[in-house]
Design a protein around this motif. Structure first.
Motif, mmCIF file in Angstrom:
data_model
loop_
_atom_site.group_PDB
_atom_site.id
_atom_site.type_symbol
_atom_site.label_atom_id
_atom_site.label_comp_id
_atom_site.label_asym_id
_atom_site.label_seq_id
_atom_site.Cartn_x
_atom_site.Cartn_y
_atom_site.Cartn_z
ATOM 1 N N THR A 1 0.855 -1.180 0.000
ATOM 2 C CA THR A 1 0.000 0.000 0.000
ATOM 3 C C THR A 1 0.891 1.230 0.000
ATOM 4 O O THR A 1 1.677 1.446 0.931
ATOM 5 C CB THR A 1 -0.917 0.021 1.228
ATOM 6 N N ASP B 1 -1.850 1.740 -6.241
ATOM 7 C CA ASP B 1 -1.122 0.480 -6.077
ATOM 8 C C ASP B 1 -1.103 -0.393 -7.333
ATOM 9 O O ASP B 1 -0.054 -0.934 -7.685
ATOM 10 C CB ASP B 1 -1.692 -0.317 -4.905
ATOM 11 N N ALA C 1 1.711 5.080 0.280
ATOM 12 C CA ALA C 1 1.196 6.310 0.886
ATOM 13 C C ALA C 1 0.915 7.336 -0.204
ATOM 14 O O ALA C 1 1.610 7.402 -1.223
ATOM 15 C CB ALA C 1 2.210 6.859 1.885
ATOM 16 N N ALA C 2 -0.103 8.137 0.013
ATOM 17 C CA ALA C 2 -0.514 9.112 -0.996
ATOM 18 C C ALA C 2 0.584 10.146 -1.248
ATOM 19 O O ALA C 2 1.355 10.492 -0.354
ATOM 20 C CB ALA C 2 -1.789 9.822 -0.532
ATOM 21 N N SER D 1 -3.942 8.678 -6.503
ATOM 22 C CA SER D 1 -3.187 8.612 -5.254
ATOM 23 C C SER D 1 -4.057 9.016 -4.073
ATOM 24 O O SER D 1 -4.050 8.369 -3.015
ATOM 25 C CB SER D 1 -1.953 9.525 -5.348
ATOM 26 N N ASP D 2 -4.810 10.093 -4.224
ATOM 27 C CA ASP D 2 -5.666 10.579 -3.150
ATOM 28 C C ASP D 2 -6.716 9.540 -2.760
ATOM 29 O O ASP D 2 -7.123 9.477 -1.589
ATOM 30 C CB ASP D 2 -6.342 11.878 -3.597
ATOM 31 N N ARG D 3 -7.126 8.723 -3.736
ATOM 32 C CA ARG D 3 -8.118 7.676 -3.475
ATOM 33 C C ARG D 3 -7.463 6.352 -3.044
ATOM 34 O O ARG D 3 -8.145 5.343 -2.918
ATOM 35 C CB ARG D 3 -8.946 7.425 -4.740
ATOM 36 N N ARG D 4 -6.136 6.392 -2.860
ATOM 37 C CA ARG D 4 -5.352 5.191 -2.532
ATOM 38 C C ARG D 4 -5.558 4.117 -3.603
ATOM 39 O O ARG D 4 -5.689 2.918 -3.316
ATOM 40 C CB ARG D 4 -5.746 4.631 -1.163
ATOM 41 N N ALA D 5 -5.569 4.558 -4.871
ATOM 42 C CA ALA D 5 -5.816 3.648 -5.988
ATOM 43 C C ALA D 5 -4.626 3.557 -6.934
ATOM 44 O O ALA D 5 -4.769 3.118 -8.079
ATOM 45 C CB ALA D 5 -7.057 4.103 -6.758
ATOM 46 N N ASP E 1 7.636 2.913 -2.177
ATOM 47 C CA ASP E 1 7.038 3.185 -0.877
ATOM 48 C C ASP E 1 8.060 3.408 0.227
ATOM 49 O O ASP E 1 7.705 3.477 1.401
ATOM 50 C CB ASP E 1 6.108 2.037 -0.470
#
Length: 296
Positions: free
Chosen positions: A2, A263, A4-5, A257-261, A216
């Motif tokens: 995961t 990856d 980080a944004a 990135s803001d949506r943690r999408a 990351d």
């Protein structure tokens, strides 16, 4: 994994122009699009030195503020498998960046990229001996006499023992091979003029270069991008294409990135030569990028 944004995403449309770009913002020049929570902007630069200074300052500012920064560059970070080892003795893109940084000159955007390519081709021919297939680079102005750099493509890559395309360019057929140095789509010249900068920027504390480093573990991540992944949306925008595409891609990556999408875009590829050849961030994820880029 995961990731980080990223607080800031910057996308760089590079240029190998042999001379400063016009004073008035123009196409086929250097543009940097930046996206943050506050919105997006595009800035124009007349020379590579000015753009590199801006990027260095951005890295320093974001790191000092304890913010995460992703910078995407629209040129290859690596070459087809085997090239780095044959040129530098190491199958490591960093060795190649350093080799180029020691030889490429760029004063006021006047540069020696064709002469460097000619030197590389000559070294391949010398190592192979009589009857060799020469070297991998091609393309130059007709009035530039360089005996080891053909004006047009005349390279037998199987005989040379090098692929013409990287794995990612076989997946994204529109992407041009890195060996082409002149005329439309000559990303090879952009790489020769951009990789010395990647060598310098990668020396900044807390900086990773993906996919050669994990994305990351450092606050600053550099990567290869291909703004033409957004071509259908870019074509609908008014104004200068270069400005539109860097802004749209920066916006798309920041929103993902803001949506943690992000990856899936950074996920390890099942490709043997990934850590020698590199990869285009977002290749194969065009639908997600287009959806994220749309809207204000």
């Amino acid at each position: 994994m995961t990731i980080a944004a990223f607080d800031t995403v910057a996308i760089v449309d590079w240029s190998a122009s042999n001379g400063p770009s016009p004073a008035r913002p123009s196409a086929d020049a250097i543009w940097i699009g930046t996206a943050t929570a506050a919105g997006t902007e595009a800035r124009y630069f007349r020379t590579r030195a000015e753009a590199e200074a801006q990027l260095s300052a951005l890295i320093d500012a974001e790191r000092t503020a304890d913010r995460r920064l992703l910078i995407g560059f629209d040129f290859p970070m690596g070459y087809p498998k085997g090239f780095a080892a044959r040129l530098t003795g190491q199958a490591d893109p960093r060795a190649l960046w350093r080799w180029l940084a020691e030889r490429v000159t760029d004063m006021g955007n006047r540069n020696n990229r064709f002469a460097v390519a000619d030197e590389i081709n000559a070294s391949f021919a010398a190592k192979a001996g009589a009857g060799s297939a020469g070297g991998p680079f091609w393309g130059r102005p007709s009035g530039l006499p360089l005996s080891h750099l053909p004006e047009r493509k005349a390279v037998d890559y199987p005989a040379l023992g090098l692929p013409e395309r990287r794995a990612v360019e076989r997946c994204v057929p529109r992407a041009q091979p890195v060996w082409k140095l002149f005329t439309t789509g000559s990303v090879g010249s952009q790489a020769l003029m951009g990789l010395p900068m990647i060598h310098r920027l990668s020396q900044c504390a807390g900086t990773a270069v993906w996919p050669f480093d994990p994305p990351d573990t450092c606050p600053i991540v550099l990567s290869e991008v291909y703004p033409s992944l957004l071509a259908p949306l870019v074509a609908q925008q008014p104004g200068i294409k270069d400005a539109a595409q860097v802004t749209l891609l920066a916006r798309a990556l920041w929103r993902l990135s803001d949506r943690r999408a992000l990856d899936p875009l950074f996920a390890a590829k099942d490709i043997d030569d990934l850590h020698e050849e590199g990869w285009i961030l977002g290749a194969g994820h065009e639908t997600a990028l287009l959806a994220a880029a749309e809207g204000p």
